[in-house]
Design a protein around this motif. Structure first.
Motif, PDB file in Angstrom:
ATOM      1  N   THR A  13     -53.956   0.269  -6.551  1.00  0.00           N
ATOM      2  CA  THR A  13     -54.503  -0.959  -5.974  1.00  0.00           C
ATOM      3  C   THR A  13     -55.712  -0.264  -5.069  1.00  0.00           C
ATOM      4  O   THR A  13     -55.460  -1.567  -4.169  1.00  0.00           O
ATOM      5  CB  THR A  13     -53.378  -1.312  -4.859  1.00  0.00           C
ATOM      6  OG1 THR A  13     -52.726  -0.204  -4.211  1.00  0.00           O
ATOM      7  CG2 THR A  13     -52.407  -1.522  -5.647  1.00  0.00           C
ATOM      8  N   TYR A  14     -56.326   0.064  -4.554  1.00  0.00           N
ATOM      9  CA  TYR A  14     -56.927   0.996  -3.855  1.00  0.00           C
ATOM     10  C   TYR A  14     -56.478   0.613  -2.342  1.00  0.00           C
ATOM     11  O   TYR A  14     -57.575   0.710  -1.535  1.00  0.00           O
ATOM     12  CB  TYR A  14     -58.161   0.950  -3.823  1.00  0.00           C
ATOM     13  CG  TYR A  14     -59.600   1.196  -3.623  1.00  0.00           C
ATOM     14  CD1 TYR A  14     -59.857   2.789  -3.535  1.00  0.00           C
ATOM     15  CD2 TYR A  14     -60.013   0.791  -1.950  1.00  0.00           C
ATOM     16  CE1 TYR A  14     -60.330   3.633  -3.299  1.00  0.00           C
ATOM     17  CE2 TYR A  14     -60.912   1.401  -1.374  1.00  0.00           C
ATOM     18  CZ  TYR A  14     -61.404   2.803  -2.317  1.00  0.00           C
ATOM     19  OH  TYR A  14     -62.381   3.309  -1.830  1.00  0.00           O
ATOM     20  N   ALA A  15     -55.181   0.344  -2.562  1.00  0.00           N
ATOM     21  CA  ALA A  15     -54.654   0.618  -0.720  1.00  0.00           C
ATOM     22  C   ALA A  15     -54.774   1.574   0.168  1.00  0.00           C
ATOM     23  O   ALA A  15     -54.592   2.864  -0.006  1.00  0.00           O
ATOM     24  CB  ALA A  15     -52.550   0.175  -0.966  1.00  0.00           C
ATOM     25  N   GLY A  16     -54.729   1.130   1.622  1.00  0.00           N
ATOM     26  CA  GLY A  16     -54.886   2.896   2.201  1.00  0.00           C
ATOM     27  C   GLY A  16     -54.071   2.620   2.727  1.00  0.00           C
ATOM     28  O   GLY A  16     -53.488   4.293   3.366  1.00  0.00           O
ATOM     29  N   MET A  17     -52.515   2.064   2.103  1.00  0.00           N
ATOM     30  CA  MET A  17     -51.253   2.883   2.571  1.00  0.00           C
ATOM     31  C   MET A  17     -50.316   2.138   2.186  1.00  0.00           C
ATOM     32  O   MET A  17     -50.388   0.452   2.097  1.00  0.00           O
ATOM     33  CB  MET A  17     -50.630   2.101   4.465  1.00  0.00           C
ATOM     34  CG  MET A  17     -49.290   3.100   4.604  1.00  0.00           C
ATOM     35  SD  MET A  17     -49.197   2.705   6.718  1.00  0.00           S
ATOM     36  CE  MET A  17     -48.586   1.227   6.491  1.00  0.00           C
TER      37      MET A  17
END
Length: 470
Positions: free
Chosen positions: A85-89
């Motif tokens: 997801t290329y999520a930051g967290m």
């Protein structure tokens, strides 16, 4: 950096540290474990040090002072989702352990309006380290309590925060209070220093995203319409036979220099409430409404009362569980409209038991509200106080959502977007806690539904305020 995780955990005790460290190291993907001082666990300094010291591709932050029990391949799963997801967290559902009992503890999705500083992520958070470093580098303030809150707000400005709807770990729960007992933590006077910092961090975030509103308000003219009554007390009720009589008598006991009435919206009660109201209908000030519709929540009942022909110029809240402090409440609330030239007034209440005796946390005055920043800080907290009163022409234009939770909060945010909100800091209301309260002991599923809805209200409000500032 290699594809491993640097872990940061609270430094609790040797045996507890050893247990958690051992479980982390057994995963085979942990690069190292760093112990954090618990006294400053959520400070800005701790967040910056965590970002500076992390050398791996991912950074794990465990926030709880109890043992961590990871599920099978839990960290691998969190890394996988963060990568895809290329999520930051990312954060996850988990199990909660109280004594010998283990139960599911699902959390809710993060959205733009998830501005509550007590948003429940669970205790295990995985950051992409590059995102963590960017967010930490943008932190300009030094907070003792609001460091993590500031960090995740900064992170959300550039990256997504992803909820993994899977049960990936178990945590020992050390706060065993019921939902109704936790409800007022944010207004407990002992938490005042923390709340000041949280407000500062939230206000900074609102300025960053273009949703901050300066203290410039639309003026109010109180002669827009002619009203037979200066004020109406509106009491929506369903199945409160034990309390509705107290509420109505409290409203009827008011001493005012103006004419007022009491509009009771009886939402098809089946427990004797209707008959209890009937006993008090001999007083001509009592307007007893039974909706023709059967799809009204509390907000819909409020709208029915506010649009009634006998509704007064100002409408003042009284919940069917509660009572006014004394015979001067209504006069004080109405006086505040004129004195402060505001479209809405919020009072101060005392927590009380069924017999009206004071209970903890005592007086809830919401003195965190300021004329300058109250409407911005309102986006951070879950409520604004009681009783609430509204200028009827504006209320009729805006209306409440037809829900039975969050309806007053949504309307208050809408009012505050344009108009000044006045305050009465005298205790004018008794909020009675008893086993029949609708929020006395909610299941985690119901709590999540409520919190998700209020976050959505804040999301809509944020979007509206951003448009205003353009």
């Amino acid at each position: 950096m290699n594809n491993k995780i640097d872990c940061f955990i609270p430094n609790v005790s040797d045996w507890q540290n050893a247990s958690t460290i051992d479980k982390l190291q057994k995963t085979g993907i942990v690069n190292r474990v760093v112990l954090l001082e618990t006294s400053h666990l959520f400070s800005s300094d701790t967040m910056r040090k965590m970002a500076e010291q992390s050398q791996a591709e991912y950074t794990l932050f465990y926030k709880k002072n109890t043992n961590l029990d990871l599920g099978m391949f839990a960290l691998e799963r969190m890394m996988h989702i963060a990568t895809d997801t290329y999520a930051g967290m990312v954060y996850a559902d988990h199990y909660q352990v109280i004594g010998e009992n283990q139960s599911a503890a699902p959390v809710i999705d993060y959205q733009e309006g998830s501005l509550r500083d007590d948003f429940d992520f669970g205790s295990l958070l995985l950051f992409r380290t590059d995102a963590l470093k960017l967010a930490a580098a943008s932190m300009v303030d030094d907070y003792q309590f609001a460091g993590f809150y500031d960090l995740r707000l900064k992170l959300s400005q550039h990256y997504t925060i992803v909820h993994i709807n899977e049960y990936l770990y178990s945590e020992v729960e050390d706060d065993k209070r019921k939902s109704g007992e936790k409800l007022f933590d944010y207004v407990d006077p002992k938490n005042r220093a923390l709340q000041i910092e949280m407000e500062q961090a939230c206000t900074s975030h609102l300025k960053d995203v273009g949703a901050y509103l300066s203290p410039v308000f639309a003026p109010i003219s109180f002669d827009q319409e002619a009203f037979e009554y200066e004020a109406s007390v509106i009491i929506p009720v369903r199945n409160r036979v034990r309390t509705i009589g107290d509420a109505i008598r409290s409203a009827l006991s008011q001493e005012t220099p103006f004419k007022y009435n009491v509009i009771v919206v009886d939402n098809h009660s089946t427990d004797g409430t209707t008959e209890a109201i009937g006993i008090l209908k001999s007083d001509p000030r009592v307007v007893h409404l039974i909706p023709e519709r059967n799809d009204l929540g509390i907000g819909g009942c409020w709208n029915l009362g506010a649009h009634h022909a006998k509704c007064g110029k100002f409408v003042v809240q009284l919940d069917s569980d509660d009572v006014y402090k004394d015979e001067h409440t209504l006069a004080k609330m109405v006086e505040a409209f004129y004195a402060q030239n505001c479209a809405m007034v919020i009072g101060t209440y005392q927590m009380a038991d069924f017999k009206k005796r004071p209970i903890a946390p005592g007086i809830i005055d919401h003195k965190e509200w300021t004329p300058e920043n109250g409407r911005n800080n309102a986006l951070r907290i879950n409520g604004l106080g009681a009783p609430r009163a509204f200028y009827t022409p504006l209320l009729r234009r805006l209306n409440l959502p037809n829900t039975s939770y969050g309806e007053d909060y949504a309307l208050s945010l809408n009012f505050s977007r344009h108009y000044q909100i006045g305050r009465v800091y005298d205790v004018v209301y008794l909020c009675r806690r008893w086993e029949g309260n609708s929020d006395a002991s909610l299941s985690i599923e119901k709590t999540n539904i409520n919190n998700l809805y209020k976050d959505r209200i804040r999301t809509w409000e944020l979007q509206a305020r951003k448009r205003m500032s353009k």
